[in-house]
Design a protein around this motif. Structure first.
Motif, mmCIF file in Angstrom:
data_model
loop_
_atom_site.group_PDB
_atom_site.id
_atom_site.type_symbol
_atom_site.label_atom_id
_atom_site.label_comp_id
_atom_site.label_asym_id
_atom_site.label_seq_id
_atom_site.Cartn_x
_atom_site.Cartn_y
_atom_site.Cartn_z
ATOM 1 N N ASP A 29 0.823 -1.215 0.000
ATOM 2 C CA ASP A 29 0.000 0.000 0.000
ATOM 3 C C ASP A 29 0.856 1.264 0.000
ATOM 4 O O ASP A 29 0.400 2.337 -0.406
ATOM 5 C CB ASP A 29 -0.938 -0.020 1.209
ATOM 6 C CG ASP A 29 -1.992 1.074 1.158
ATOM 7 O OD1 ASP A 29 -2.441 1.409 0.041
ATOM 8 O OD2 ASP A 29 -2.369 1.591 2.218
ATOM 9 N N GLU A 30 2.104 1.133 0.452
ATOM 10 C CA GLU A 30 3.000 2.296 0.529
ATOM 11 C C GLU A 30 3.725 2.579 -0.796
ATOM 12 O O GLU A 30 4.349 3.635 -0.960
ATOM 13 C CB GLU A 30 4.050 2.066 1.623
ATOM 14 C CG GLU A 30 3.496 1.945 3.027
ATOM 15 C CD GLU A 30 2.898 3.251 3.518
ATOM 16 O OE1 GLU A 30 3.440 4.316 3.163
ATOM 17 O OE2 GLU A 30 1.874 3.204 4.226
ATOM 18 N N VAL A 31 3.687 1.642 -1.729
ATOM 19 C CA VAL A 31 4.511 1.736 -2.941
ATOM 20 C C VAL A 31 4.241 2.994 -3.769
ATOM 21 O O VAL A 31 5.193 3.679 -4.184
ATOM 22 C CB VAL A 31 4.381 0.452 -3.784
ATOM 23 C CG1 VAL A 31 4.959 0.644 -5.194
ATOM 24 C CG2 VAL A 31 5.093 -0.706 -3.085
ATOM 25 N N PRO A 32 2.985 3.365 -4.064
ATOM 26 C CA PRO A 32 2.782 4.565 -4.882
ATOM 27 C C PRO A 32 3.412 5.825 -4.290
ATOM 28 O O PRO A 32 4.041 6.612 -5.017
ATOM 29 C CB PRO A 32 1.252 4.684 -4.960
ATOM 30 C CG PRO A 32 0.759 3.293 -4.762
ATOM 31 C CD PRO A 32 1.704 2.681 -3.770
ATOM 32 N N GLN A 33 3.253 6.023 -2.980
ATOM 33 C CA GLN A 33 3.829 7.202 -2.341
ATOM 34 C C GLN A 33 5.352 7.159 -2.383
ATOM 35 O O GLN A 33 6.007 8.188 -2.619
ATOM 36 C CB GLN A 33 3.342 7.313 -0.899
ATOM 37 C CG GLN A 33 3.838 8.559 -0.166
ATOM 38 C CD GLN A 33 3.370 9.850 -0.813
ATOM 39 O OE1 GLN A 33 2.176 10.092 -0.934
ATOM 40 N NE2 GLN A 33 4.318 10.684 -1.263
ATOM 41 N N ARG A 34 5.934 5.984 -2.179
ATOM 42 C CA ARG A 34 7.389 5.858 -2.234
ATOM 43 C C ARG A 34 7.919 6.203 -3.626
ATOM 44 O O ARG A 34 8.937 6.893 -3.760
ATOM 45 C CB ARG A 34 7.808 4.429 -1.856
ATOM 46 C CG ARG A 34 7.633 4.077 -0.386
ATOM 47 C CD ARG A 34 7.984 2.616 -0.145
ATOM 48 N NE ARG A 34 7.793 2.220 1.240
ATOM 49 C CZ ARG A 34 8.707 2.337 2.210
ATOM 50 N NH1 ARG A 34 9.887 2.860 1.929
ATOM 51 N NH2 ARG A 34 8.439 1.937 3.432
ATOM 52 N N ILE A 35 7.226 5.720 -4.649
ATOM 53 C CA ILE A 35 7.647 6.032 -6.018
ATOM 54 C C ILE A 35 7.534 7.526 -6.279
ATOM 55 O O ILE A 35 8.438 8.150 -6.847
ATOM 56 C CB ILE A 35 6.802 5.231 -7.033
ATOM 57 C CG1 ILE A 35 7.145 3.742 -6.951
ATOM 58 C CG2 ILE A 35 7.036 5.740 -8.462
ATOM 59 C CD1 ILE A 35 6.265 2.848 -7.805
ATOM 60 N N GLY A 36 6.423 8.121 -5.862
ATOM 61 C CA GLY A 36 6.249 9.557 -6.055
ATOM 62 C C GLY A 36 7.342 10.368 -5.394
ATOM 63 O O GLY A 36 7.882 11.321 -5.978
ATOM 64 N N THR A 37 7.697 9.986 -4.165
ATOM 65 C CA THR A 37 8.768 10.675 -3.449
ATOM 66 C C THR A 37 10.089 10.539 -4.182
ATOM 67 O O THR A 37 10.821 11.522 -4.379
ATOM 68 C CB THR A 37 8.895 10.115 -2.016
ATOM 69 O OG1 THR A 37 7.655 10.324 -1.317
ATOM 70 C CG2 THR A 37 10.023 10.793 -1.260
ATOM 71 N N ASP A 38 10.396 9.319 -4.618
ATOM 72 C CA ASP A 38 11.666 9.081 -5.307
ATOM 73 C C ASP A 38 11.750 9.802 -6.648
ATOM 74 O O ASP A 38 12.817 10.280 -7.048
ATOM 75 C CB ASP A 38 11.880 7.578 -5.530
ATOM 76 C CG ASP A 38 12.535 6.902 -4.339
ATOM 77 O OD1 ASP A 38 12.759 7.591 -3.328
ATOM 78 O OD2 ASP A 38 12.826 5.696 -4.427
ATOM 79 N N LEU A 39 10.631 9.876 -7.355
ATOM 80 C CA LEU A 39 10.641 10.517 -8.678
ATOM 81 C C LEU A 39 10.415 12.024 -8.604
ATOM 82 O O LEU A 39 10.519 12.716 -9.615
ATOM 83 C CB LEU A 39 9.556 9.896 -9.573
ATOM 84 C CG LEU A 39 9.654 8.408 -9.901
ATOM 85 C CD1 LEU A 39 8.587 8.016 -10.911
ATOM 86 C CD2 LEU A 39 11.040 8.056 -10.441
ATOM 87 N N GLY A 40 10.097 12.514 -7.415
ATOM 88 C CA GLY A 40 9.769 13.936 -7.298
ATOM 89 C C GLY A 40 8.501 14.274 -8.052
ATOM 90 O O GLY A 40 8.350 15.371 -8.588
ATOM 91 N N MET A 41 7.565 13.337 -8.065
ATOM 92 C CA MET A 41 6.332 13.479 -8.832
ATOM 93 C C MET A 41 5.176 13.730 -7.878
ATOM 94 O O MET A 41 5.106 13.122 -6.810
ATOM 95 C CB MET A 41 6.098 12.192 -9.641
ATOM 96 C CG MET A 41 4.988 12.253 -10.652
ATOM 97 S SD MET A 41 4.890 10.711 -11.625
ATOM 98 C CE MET A 41 6.285 10.918 -12.732
ATOM 99 N N LYS A 42 4.267 14.601 -8.261
ATOM 100 C CA LYS A 42 3.109 14.900 -7.418
ATOM 101 C C LYS A 42 2.273 13.646 -7.235
ATOM 102 O O LYS A 42 2.009 12.904 -8.184
ATOM 103 C CB LYS A 42 2.255 15.995 -8.046
ATOM 104 C CG LYS A 42 1.042 16.370 -7.194
ATOM 105 C CD LYS A 42 0.190 17.450 -7.829
ATOM 106 C CE LYS A 42 -1.055 17.719 -6.991
ATOM 107 N NZ LYS A 42 -1.931 18.730 -7.610
ATOM 108 N N VAL A 43 1.847 13.386 -5.988
ATOM 109 C CA VAL A 43 1.006 12.244 -5.666
ATOM 110 C C VAL A 43 -0.346 12.741 -5.164
ATOM 111 O O VAL A 43 -0.407 13.551 -4.232
ATOM 112 C CB VAL A 43 1.663 11.348 -4.592
ATOM 113 C CG1 VAL A 43 0.731 10.194 -4.227
ATOM 114 C CG2 VAL A 43 3.002 10.810 -5.078
ATOM 115 N N ILE A 44 -1.410 12.264 -5.787
ATOM 116 C CA ILE A 44 -2.761 12.566 -5.335
ATOM 117 C C ILE A 44 -3.169 11.442 -4.381
ATOM 118 O O ILE A 44 -3.330 10.294 -4.796
ATOM 119 C CB ILE A 44 -3.741 12.639 -6.519
ATOM 120 C CG1 ILE A 44 -3.258 13.676 -7.538
ATOM 121 C CG2 ILE A 44 -5.142 12.972 -6.042
ATOM 122 C CD1 ILE A 44 -3.899 13.532 -8.900
ATOM 123 N N ASN A 45 -3.296 11.774 -3.114
ATOM 124 C CA ASN A 45 -3.549 10.762 -2.087
ATOM 125 C C ASN A 45 -5.041 10.481 -1.981
ATOM 126 O O ASN A 45 -5.815 11.296 -1.476
ATOM 127 C CB ASN A 45 -2.999 11.239 -0.740
ATOM 128 C CG ASN A 45 -3.090 10.162 0.324
ATOM 129 O OD1 ASN A 45 -3.726 9.121 0.144
ATOM 130 N ND2 ASN A 45 -2.451 10.410 1.458
#
Length: 364
Positions: free
Chosen positions: A142-158
């Motif tokens: 469940d944490e994977v999308p946020q981790r990817i967003g953080t690593d890529l510097g990409m905006k994440v819509i939670n």
């Protein structure tokens, strides 16, 4: 009057600027593909050894035309995977690694949903994931999308508090239509609940806003038939906004669909009200037997394939119908090369190629 006119104009202008999101169809250009590599920390070494050849084969096929982003459980696993790929003569030029703990391999369901905003910017939607109704552990995945967003510097819509949604439970035609089974999205039956108390209308509103669709087509599906409670991507896929790939009625009924669902599927129409052209894939001729000799109870589906930039990865089973299905799919994607991926051992665990891949669309 002038002030009222000015206010009305400003409000309509602001409304026109409201943010919208669009989920690009799978066959549009990718930046890359995300894979969660199988490991032994959850299901043991035997499981890992039986299924990971599928990941080697997918990586080898995909890296020729796009980036392959491999999620490894830890650094030790990353090093082991690098060694495996080198042993199998897979170029690492287009391969990169991210180190995140995962519960399992089903990145289609727990991974990021990449969308574009109305400026064409790629963003990540982080929908909730609860292990298909809390059937399996899910906290790491469940944490994977946020981790990817953080690593890529990409905006994440939670969207975690808004709605649980698995990528394999929906199919979109890239032109305003989404299809899903109620059983894997809004079912309130014990053991299948993704979203307690959610209504069909509420789910539709979420899909309309965050996938950018204007029409949602529902099949009933079957709760409890499998782990996913019947994901749509096991038996239907849009080729484009005029065409769908599915299976003949007898095969769909064998899978567990009702006659009502088959009728809904076959008469479905696109955003313009035109009935989809249908391409029919066979099921496997025989019930699937794993590569290590275990006889399974079901035939296999070829619909769960994955469209990448230069290749189409099709689940294969060592069955006479492999070549038949590969040829039919090849005709739909003349600019890409169909590559059969042996999924016999993975199929024992309930999934095929589409279930374990997730596309990241290219930016503008």
């Amino acid at each position: 009057m002038n002030k009222l006119f000015t206010l009305t104009f400003i409000l309509s202008f602001i409304s026109g600027m409201a943010q919208t999101y669009h989920f690009p169809e799978e066959s549009s250009r990718h930046e890359g593909t995300w894979l969660q590599w199988p490991h032994h920390y959850q299901h043991g070494e035997t499981y890992r050894k039986r299924v990971e050849q599928t990941w080697i084969d997918m990586t080898k096929a995909l890296q020729t035309g796009e980036k392959v982003h491999i999620i490894a459980y830890n650094t030790e696993e990353k090093n082991r995977i690098v060694g495996l790929l080198e042993e199998n003569k897979v170029s690492l030029k287009n391969v990169d690694f991210r180190i995140y703990p995962t519960d399992d391999v089903w990145v289609r369901d727990n991974g990021p949903i990449f969308v574009k905003d109305n400026n064409g910017r790629v963003l990540i939607e982080d929908w909730g994931f609860n292990g298909w109704g809390e059937k399996f552990d899910f906290e790491n995945c469940d944490e994977v999308p946020q981790r990817i967003g953080t690593d890529l510097g990409m905006k994440v819509i939670n969207l975690n508090e808004e709605m649980v949604n698995e990528g394999g439970s929906v199919e979109t035609d890239g032109n305003g239509v989404l299809m899903a089974c109620r059983s894997s999205v809004i079912s309130q039956k014990k053991g299948a609940v993704r979203n307690k108390g959610i209504t069909e209308q509420e789910a539709e509103e979420m899909f309309e806003e965050y996938y950018g669709v204007s029409k949602v087509i529902w099949l009933d599906g079957v709760t409890g038939l499998d782990v996913t409670d019947m994901h749509i991507d096991g038996f239907m896929k849009f080729v484009n906004h005029n065409t769908m790939i599915t299976m003949k009625e007898d095969d769909l009924l064998d899978l567990g669909l009702s006659e009502k669902d088959v009728n809904t599927l076959y008469t479905a129409s696109n955003a313009n009200g035109k009935e989809y052209k249908k391409i029919y894939l066979p099921a496997t001729k025989d019930k699937v037997k794993t590569a290590y000799g275990k006889q399974l109870e079901d035939k296999g589906s070829y619909v769960n394939y994955y469209v990448a930039n230069t290749v189409v990865l099709v689940p294969n089973y060592g069955d006479p119908n492999d070549s038949v299905a590969n040829k039919i799919i090849q005709q739909q994607y003349p600019g890409r090369k169909v590559i059969g991926i042996d999924v016999r051992n993975l199929y024992e665990n309930g999934g095929m190629v589409h279930c374990v891949t997730q596309q990241q669309p290219a930016g503008n």
